[in-house]
Design an enzyme around this catalytic site. Structure first.
Site, mmCIF file in Angstrom:
data_model
loop_
_atom_site.group_PDB
_atom_site.id
_atom_site.type_symbol
_atom_site.label_atom_id
_atom_site.label_comp_id
_atom_site.label_asym_id
_atom_site.label_seq_id
_atom_site.Cartn_x
_atom_site.Cartn_y
_atom_site.Cartn_z
ATOM 1 N N HIS A 15 37.595 37.100 41.706
ATOM 2 C CA HIS A 15 39.004 37.463 41.809
ATOM 3 C C HIS A 15 39.220 38.440 42.963
ATOM 4 O O HIS A 15 40.246 38.380 43.659
ATOM 5 C CB HIS A 15 39.477 38.092 40.500
ATOM 6 N N ASP A 115 46.966 39.932 39.280
ATOM 7 C CA ASP A 115 46.219 38.673 39.163
ATOM 8 C C ASP A 115 45.854 38.456 37.701
ATOM 9 O O ASP A 115 45.121 39.252 37.116
ATOM 10 C CB ASP A 115 44.961 38.773 40.038
#
Length: 344
Positions: A15, A115
């Site tokens: 990520h 996110d």
């Protein structure tokens, strides 16, 4: 003070890499921005200082490290991964607040990009999915999804995790925009459903969606070069690529079945695998069934159609990121929306 966009990725190096690539795209469009990426490093998602140093490709990108979180619960991996993510996010909120406060002392925060994964199913049924047999969920813009395919955390609507999913879905509809690492041609039906309001509550205006992908890491190392050279030396469309992401963990037995199927299929393959010892679980797919599916993909008319569609998507992805392509236009609109923040 300088304008800053703050990026807050989910835990884990994968990520973080995606957020760095997003930062590079934003800076390419507007070099006057600065980007601050908030980095969390809590087991089992440790990120070392050297990892971060390797990722920094632009002097306008700053990494803000927050203290690791100590969790008191025990999680089985990967079954309780959603629980772990939500507990980490909730426990990290004080650190996030402190980080944003400190960043605001020296910069004008134009936006906070978060996110996370999201699933909305609450309004489709009043029962828990675990109590429904052969039930399919109607997700706008997608084919019906079998309830058995949903994450474990969504199977029981009485749990705290389920409630977290619902709250996340609700707040998502209230944000100023959604950034997606994909492109219009690939996601047309889903995007149409979102923009028509099929994925939000009645009366709520859906947020703008910016499909700016594919955003990919520009890997440059010896291993990458070796793999590319090997792929280039193979006949066209002759290699099967298997990659289930950093969270794609299988039992040792399942990995063995996959290995046998690949070996006996006589198909060239490139396999990225995590070999993690764990207890065996239900849902084992046999080597013979896997081999049959591989043969279907490479030797049947149906498989040919799939591979031809993949090639079409590859070409459309390349078009999307070119000047004037859908993703290029979406990225420019995203930058414009960030530049408007604070104007009166």
């Amino acid at each position: 003070m300088k304008d800053t966009v703050v990026l807050y990725p989910c835990p884990g190096r994968g990520h973080l890499v995606a957020m760095v690539e997003l930062a590079n795209h934003l800076l390419n469009q507007n070099p006057s921005f600065s980007i601050t990426i908030i980095v969390t490093s809590t087991p089992p998602f440790q990120v070392s200082i050297s990892d971060v140093a390797e990722l920094r490709t632009n002097s306008s990108i700053t990494f803000h490290h927050v203290p690791p979180i100590t969790l008191t619960k025990t999680y089985s991996f990967p079954a309780h991964l959603p629980n772990l993510f939500y507990d980490l996010a909730e426990s990290s909120n004080p650190n996030l607040h402190e980080a944003l406060t400190n960043i605001s002392k020296t910069s004008i925060v134009k936006a906070l990009v978060i996110d996370f994964f999201n699933t909305t199913i609450h309004k489709n049924t009043t029962s828990s999915l675990k109590d429904l047999v052969d039930f399919h969920i109607d997700v706008p813009g997608l084919p019906p999804v079998p309830s058995s395919a949903m994450p474990i955390g969504l199977m029981d609507r009485t749990t705290e995790l389920y409630d977290c999913f619902i709250k996340t879905s609700t707040y998502l509809a209230k944000c100023d925009g959604v950034i997606v690492n994909s492109f219009e041609f690939l996601e047309k039906k889903a995007l149409d459903a979102i923009r028509k309001g099929d994925c939000t509550l009645a009366g709520e205006k859906p947020p703008p969606v910016y499909c700016i992908g594919p955003v990919l890491e520009n890997a440059k190392d010896d291993e990458h070069d070796y793999i590319i050279k090997w792929l280039d030396s193979q006949p066209s469309q002759s290699v099967l690529f298997l990659c289930f992401g950093s969270m794609g963990v299988f039992s040792s037995k399942q990995l063995s079945e996959m290995a046998v199927a690949l070996e006996t299929s006589n198909i060239r393959f490139l396999w990225v695998a995590l070999w993690v010892a764990e207890s065996e679980k239900d849902g084992l797919v046999s080597a013979s069934e896997l081999e049959q599916r591989v043969a279907e993909l490479f030797q049947s008319e149906k498989g040919k159609e799939v591979r031809e569609r993949v090639m079409v998507m590859r070409d459309e992805a390349a078009v999307a990121i070119k000047d004037g392509g859908s993703s290029d236009i979406a990225l420019k609109k995203l930058i414009e929306s960030l530049e408007r923040v604070g104007r009166f």
